[in-house]
Design a protein around this motif. Sequence first.
Motif, short mmCIF file in Angstrom:
data_model
loop_
_atom_site.label_atom_id
_atom_site.label_comp_id
_atom_site.label_asym_id
_atom_site.label_seq_id
_atom_site.Cartn_x
_atom_site.Cartn_y
_atom_site.Cartn_z
N VAL A 40 0.83 -1.20 0.00
CA VAL A 40 0.00 0.00 0.00
C VAL A 40 0.87 1.26 0.00
CG1 VAL A 40 -1.65 1.34 1.38
CG2 VAL A 40 -2.00 -1.12 1.05
N PHE A 41 1.93 1.24 0.81
CA PHE A 41 2.80 2.41 0.90
C PHE A 41 3.63 2.62 -0.37
CE2 PHE A 41 1.90 2.64 5.41
CZ PHE A 41 2.06 3.99 5.69
N GLY A 44 0.52 3.30 -3.26
CA GLY A 44 -0.28 4.49 -2.94
C GLY A 44 0.25 5.77 -3.55
N VAL A 47 -0.32 5.94 -7.30
CA VAL A 47 -1.72 6.21 -7.64
C VAL A 47 -2.07 7.67 -7.34
CG1 VAL A 47 -4.12 5.63 -7.04
CG2 VAL A 47 -2.42 3.81 -7.30
N PHE A 48 -1.66 8.16 -6.16
CA PHE A 48 -1.95 9.55 -5.80
C PHE A 48 -1.32 10.52 -6.81
CE2 PHE A 48 -2.04 7.97 -1.18
CZ PHE A 48 -3.38 7.68 -1.25
N LEU A 73 -0.45 13.86 -0.65
CA LEU A 73 -0.38 12.45 -0.23
C LEU A 73 0.75 11.71 -0.94
CD1 LEU A 73 -4.16 11.49 0.02
CD2 LEU A 73 -2.51 11.67 1.90
N ALA A 74 0.91 11.99 -2.23
CA ALA A 74 1.96 11.33 -3.00
C ALA A 74 3.34 11.66 -2.45
CB ALA A 74 1.88 11.74 -4.47
N VAL A 77 3.36 10.16 1.88
CA VAL A 77 3.30 8.71 2.16
C VAL A 77 4.68 8.06 2.18
CG1 VAL A 77 2.42 6.51 1.27
CG2 VAL A 77 0.89 8.45 1.48
N TYR A 81 6.30 6.12 5.45
CA TYR A 81 6.79 4.74 5.36
C TYR A 81 8.23 4.65 5.84
CZ TYR A 81 8.01 0.19 3.47
OH TYR A 81 8.44 -1.10 3.34
#
Length: 164
Positions: A40-41, A44, A47-48, A73-74, A77, A81
């Motif tokens: 996800v990290f 993500g 995608v963001f 967010l991009a 994140v 992490y």
Amino acid sequence: MTSDLNQNLKTQCAEQRERCQYTSASLFIWLRTLRLIRIVFIVGPIVFGGIAGWDILKGPDGHPLFAATMTLLASIVPAVYSGLKLDDHLQDAARLAGEYKNLEILFGVLENVGSLKSFADFEPEFTKTLERLQLANSAAYTAPEWCFVRARNKVQRGHYSFDK
């Protein structure tokens, strides 16, 4: 007297095998969770970033606040992490899950086979395995409580039993 000593060590082997089973199951559940979190990290931010770059969001009828949020967010994140040091947790959980599973197997063999040997042969094998357990315990690494609850439920349902 020797048979009493063997029986006592056999009982200890059974208890240690069960503890190792619960610990390894907990750690394997935690390891799967850590691997999912890692995915996800990693995915993500991609995608963001992709969403933030859409022309639809930047056009005259666009949603600049949404695009800015996706950009934020991009960029945040990966820092989160990195700050959580999840890769370290992944390595520790993988190493210890495997070690406790191996100890579970060793204590099971000692319980069922080693206990049939003379105490003079059985006791050194038990002591060597117990030292290995103490070394694994010295890491003091634990999975979250919910992992233990899930592991306990799986063990009690017979998920790890070969006779069911």
